[in-house]
Design an enzyme around this catalytic site. Structure first.
Site, PDB file in Angstrom:
ATOM      1  N   GLU A  40      -7.597   5.467  -9.460  1.00 14.61           N
ATOM      2  CA  GLU A  40      -6.618   5.841  -8.589  1.00 14.61           C
ATOM      3  C   GLU A  40      -6.606   7.321  -8.413  1.00 14.61           C
ATOM      4  OE1 GLU A  40      -3.669   2.797 -11.443  1.00 14.61           O
ATOM      5  OE2 GLU A  40      -4.090   4.779 -12.279  1.00 14.61           O
ATOM      6  N   ASP A 227      -0.209  -6.690  -9.635  1.00 13.61           N
ATOM      7  CA  ASP A 227      -0.349  -7.977 -10.083  1.00 13.61           C
ATOM      8  C   ASP A 227       1.162  -8.448 -10.230  1.00 13.61           C
ATOM      9  OD1 ASP A 227       0.245  -7.458 -13.356  1.00 13.61           O
ATOM     10  OD2 ASP A 227      -1.052  -5.976 -12.425  1.00 13.61           O
TER      11      ASP A 227
END
Length: 269
Positions: A40, A227
Site C-alpha cells: 500500500e 473485499d
C-alpha cells in the site's frame, strides 16, 4: 477558588479533538501518513517522490520505516511498521499501528495524521470493490468488556476530523469504520460491527484514532475496499485477488487528498 468542572461528555460517547482555534486556521505544514502494508505504501512513495530515512528517528531495533520529502509545500511522511523480524510479513494490526503512530507523533509533531489503507466492505451498506471511503467515526469490534462503562471503553468510539469540503470536492463515500485484529469475522464480531453501524472494517484505524486522540493530533481515515465481508467469496481469497488493483485506487485517492490539503488549514477541509 475551586477548579472549574470538567466539560460534559459527548452524548454519543465518542471523543473528538479539541484543537485550538489557531491550530484550525494555521496552514497545514507537516502530515504523517500511517499505512500498514508495504504494498500500500510504495505507490505513494513513488507518487510523492519520497526518500527512505536511512537514519530513522525511531528506537533502535524497531522495524518501522519512514519515507519523507517535500511535496507541494507540504512536509510529507509515510510511516510503515515494517516487516516482522521473525516471520517476514507486514506488521499489521492494532499493536503495531498504535506504537508506530505514537512514535511518529512524538518525533515529527504533525499537523495532521492520515491513516490510509485497504479495508473490507459490507454490500448491505452499499460498499463495492474499489470504493474509497473517508471514515466519519471509528470503533473497535473485538474488545468486548461486558461491564458498565468498560463496555464503552472497549468500543472506543472516536471521530475522524471533519472534512466536508474535501469529501464533496473529491466525491468520496463517507461511512463508519470498525477495527479488529482478525481478517475474518466471527459471529460475535459481526454483531459488534452491526452495533457500530460500520460500512467498512480494518485492522488499524481505531488504534490510530486512540493515539491521535491521546496526543490531540487531528486524524482522517482513507480506506479502499478490497473485499466484501458479507459476500460469497472467502475474505482472504478476495483480499489477495484485489489487493494490487485496489492499492492503485488507494494511491490515487490519497494523492488527491494531499493535493487538496496543500495550502489549506484544518478549517478549510
Amino acid at each position: 477558588m475551586a477548579p472549574p468542572p470538567p466539560p460534559p461528555p459527548n452524548e454519543d460517547n465518542s471523543i473528538s479533538h479539541d484543537s485550538s482555534s489557531n491550530d484550525q486556521h494555521r496552514p497545514i505544514s507537516t502530515i504523517v501518513i500511517i499505512i500498514a502494508m508495504q504494498t500500500e505504501a510504495l505507490p505513494l512513495v513513488d507518487a510523492f517522490q519520497l526518500t527512505e530515512d536511512t537514519n530513522p528517528l525511531f528506537p533502535k531495533g524497531t522495524p518501522w520505516v519512514r519515507y519523507y520529502g517535500s511535496y507541494k509545500a507540504l512536509n510529507v511522511n509515510i510511516i510503515w511498521p515494517g516487516k516482522d523480524a521473525v516471520l517476514g510479513v507486514d506488521s499489521v494490526g492494532t499493536v503495531s499501528a498504535s506504537l508506530v503512530t505514537y512514535a511518529a507523533i512524538q518525533a515529527l509533531q504533525p499537523d495532521l495524521l492520515i491513516n490510509a489503507g485497504t479495508a473490507g466492505g459490507f454490500k448491505a451498506k452499499g460498499a463495492c470493490i474499489g470504493d474509497v471511503y473517508v471514515a466519519s467515526e471509528v470503533a473497535f469490534h473485538d474488545r468486548r468488556i461486558p461491564i458498565p462503562v468498560f463496555d464503552l471503553y472497549g468500543v472506543g468510539l472516536r471521530r475522524g476530523c471533519s472534512t466536508p469540503n474535501l469529501v464533496k470536492e473529491l466525491d468520496f463515500k463517507v461511512g463508519k469504520l470498525s477495527t479488529g485484529d482478525s481478517l475474518d469475522m466471527t459471529p460475535q464480531d459481526e454483531a459488534s460491527i452491526l452495533a457500530n453501524d460500520a460500512v467498512i472494517k480494518d485492522m488499524e484505524g481505531a488504534a490510530v484514532a486512540y493515539v491521535s486522540d491521546l496526543l490531540k493530533v487531528p486524524v482522517m481515515f482513507v480506506k479502499a475496499v478490497t473485499d466484501i465481508v458479507d459476500g460469497d467469496k472467502p475474505t482472504s481469497e478476495e483480499f489477495l485477488q484485489n489487493l494490487s488493483a485496489v492499492t492503485v485506487a488507494l494511491g490515487k485517492a490519497v494523492t488527491q487528498v494531499v493535493d487538496y490539503i496543500s495550502g489549506k488549514s484544518l478549517s478549510d477541509l
